[in-house]
Design an enzyme around this catalytic site. Structure first.
Site, PDB file in Angstrom:
ATOM      1  NE  ARG A 156       4.086   6.621   1.693  1.00  0.00           N
ATOM      2  CZ  ARG A 156       4.304   5.386   2.088  1.00  0.00           C
ATOM      3  NH1 ARG A 156       4.743   4.482   1.225  1.00  0.00           N
ATOM      4  NH2 ARG A 156       4.085   5.029   3.320  1.00  0.00           N
ATOM      5  CE1 TYR A 173       8.991   5.015   2.798  1.00  0.00           C
ATOM      6  CE2 TYR A 173       7.458   6.866   2.813  1.00  0.00           C
ATOM      7  CZ  TYR A 173       7.940   5.700   3.387  1.00  0.00           C
ATOM      8  OH  TYR A 173       7.383   5.221   4.546  1.00  0.00           O
ATOM      9  NE  ARG A 211      10.239   6.118   8.394  1.00  0.00           N
ATOM     10  CZ  ARG A 211       9.258   5.905   7.500  1.00  0.00           C
ATOM     11  NH1 ARG A 211       9.345   4.887   6.659  1.00  0.00           N
ATOM     12  NH2 ARG A 211       8.224   6.697   7.461  1.00  0.00           N
ATOM     13  CG  HIS A 237      11.209  -2.350   4.508  1.00  0.00           C
ATOM     14  ND1 HIS A 237       9.850  -2.251   4.404  1.00  0.00           N
ATOM     15  CD2 HIS A 237      11.476  -3.533   5.117  1.00  0.00           C
ATOM     16  CE1 HIS A 237       9.305  -3.329   4.939  1.00  0.00           C
ATOM     17  NE2 HIS A 237      10.268  -4.127   5.368  1.00  0.00           N
ATOM     18  N   PRO A 287       0.794  -1.226   0.000  1.00  0.00           N
ATOM     19  CG  PRO A 287      -0.129  -1.115   2.123  1.00  0.00           C
ATOM     20  CD  PRO A 287       0.522  -2.066   1.167  1.00  0.00           C
ATOM     21  CG  ASN A 288      -0.250   4.360   1.238  1.00  0.00           C
ATOM     22  OD1 ASN A 288      -1.192   4.935   0.696  1.00  0.00           O
ATOM     23  ND2 ASN A 288      -0.357   3.805   2.425  1.00  0.00           N
ATOM     24  CB  ALA A 299       1.532   0.198   6.280  1.00  0.00           C
ATOM     25  CG  ASN A 324       8.440  -1.909   0.210  1.00  0.00           C
ATOM     26  OD1 ASN A 324       7.893  -2.052   1.318  1.00  0.00           O
ATOM     27  ND2 ASN A 324       9.029  -0.783  -0.155  1.00  0.00           N
ATOM     28  CD  GLU A 351      10.726  -7.540   5.570  1.00  0.00           C
ATOM     29  OE1 GLU A 351      11.081  -8.644   6.060  1.00  0.00           O
ATOM     30  OE2 GLU A 351      10.286  -6.603   6.248  1.00  0.00           O
TER      31      GLU A 351
HETATM   32  C1  DQA Z   1       8.272   1.043   3.780  1.00  0.00           C
HETATM   33  C2  DQA Z   1       8.332   1.255   5.295  1.00  0.00           C
HETATM   34  C3  DQA Z   1       6.982   1.064   5.928  1.00  0.00           C
HETATM   35  O1  DQA Z   1       7.047   1.300   7.331  1.00  0.00           O
HETATM   36  C4  DQA Z   1       5.975   2.030   5.336  1.00  0.00           C
HETATM   37  O2  DQA Z   1       4.685   1.812   5.879  1.00  0.00           O
HETATM   38  C5  DQA Z   1       5.949   1.996   3.863  1.00  0.00           C
HETATM   39  C6  DQA Z   1       7.211   1.903   3.126  1.00  0.00           C
HETATM   40  C7  DQA Z   1       9.622   1.369   3.108  1.00  0.00           C
HETATM   41  O3  DQA Z   1       9.771   1.009   1.941  1.00  0.00           O
HETATM   42  O4  DQA Z   1      10.480   2.007   3.705  1.00  0.00           O
HETATM   43  O5  DQA Z   1       4.892   2.113   3.232  1.00  0.00           O
HETATM   44  O6  DQA Z   1       7.995  -0.321   3.535  1.00  0.00           O
END
Ligand code: DQA
Length: 158
Positions: free
Chosen positions: A28, A33, A119, A112, A20-21, A89, A86, A110
């Site tokens: 964003r 990011y 964070r 990120h 998501p997002n 959240a 990735n 995985e």
């Molecule tokens: C994320 C880190 C997560 O905590 C966050 O909710 C994201 C992006 C990252 O790529 O750093 O949506 O996965």
């Protein structure tokens, strides 16, 4: 008599899934990011996979169940398939994604973009890490390329 040995091995394939997002990449919170869009990331990953001889399935969803379905699709469709994910959240909340990975046994890396350990505290725990082969974090979009190279090695060894 002359024989030809045909390789039985299936084309190496990596499912690269974003949660998501991550469709908002580029706009964003660019200080966290980065400035690249998800389309930029997809183009870079496609070029890299072509050079590695890996087929790439690149998808993003804001819906947990859709991600679960894609992990099952990848994990149940045979050998030589890996997952780079990735989970956004859902990293911090989703037993369902974790169960899809462990339930299918698909090799998983995985990723990120940010260093989640630098964070907020709620980002420090990942449901996914204990069922992943490896984790790459804090290196921005380069993390996807590093994960693809590492997954290619994993698939070569399986
Ligand atoms: C994320 C880190 C997560 O905590 C966050 O909710 C994201 C992006 C990252 O790529 O750093 O949506 O996965």
């Amino acid at each position: 008599m002359c024989g030809i040995t045909l390789s039985q091995s299936r084309q190496k394939t990596v499912y690269l899934l974003n949660g998501p997002n991550l469709n908002l990449l580029g706009t964003r919170e660019p200080d966290i990011y980065g400035a690249k869009t998800l389309a930029d990331v997809e183009a870079e990953c496609a070029t890299l996979c072509a050079s590695l001889g890996v087929a790439l399935t690149f998808r993003q969803s804001n819906h947990e169940g859709e991600l679960v379905g894609w992990i099952q699709e990848a994990g149940l469709s045979g050998n030589n398939i890996g997952l780079v994910i990735n989970p956004g959240a859902y990293t911090h909340t989703s037993v369902a994604l974790r169960d899809a990975i462990s339930g299918t046994g698909i090799p998983t890396i995985e990723v990120h973009l940010s260093n989640i350990h630098k964070r907020e505290e709620f980002r420090h725990h990942s449901y996914i890490s204990p069922v992943a082969n490896g984790v790459i974090l804090g290196l921005g979009t380069k993390g996807y390329s590093l994960a693809l190279v590492a997954m290619n090695d994993i698939l070569d060894k399986t």
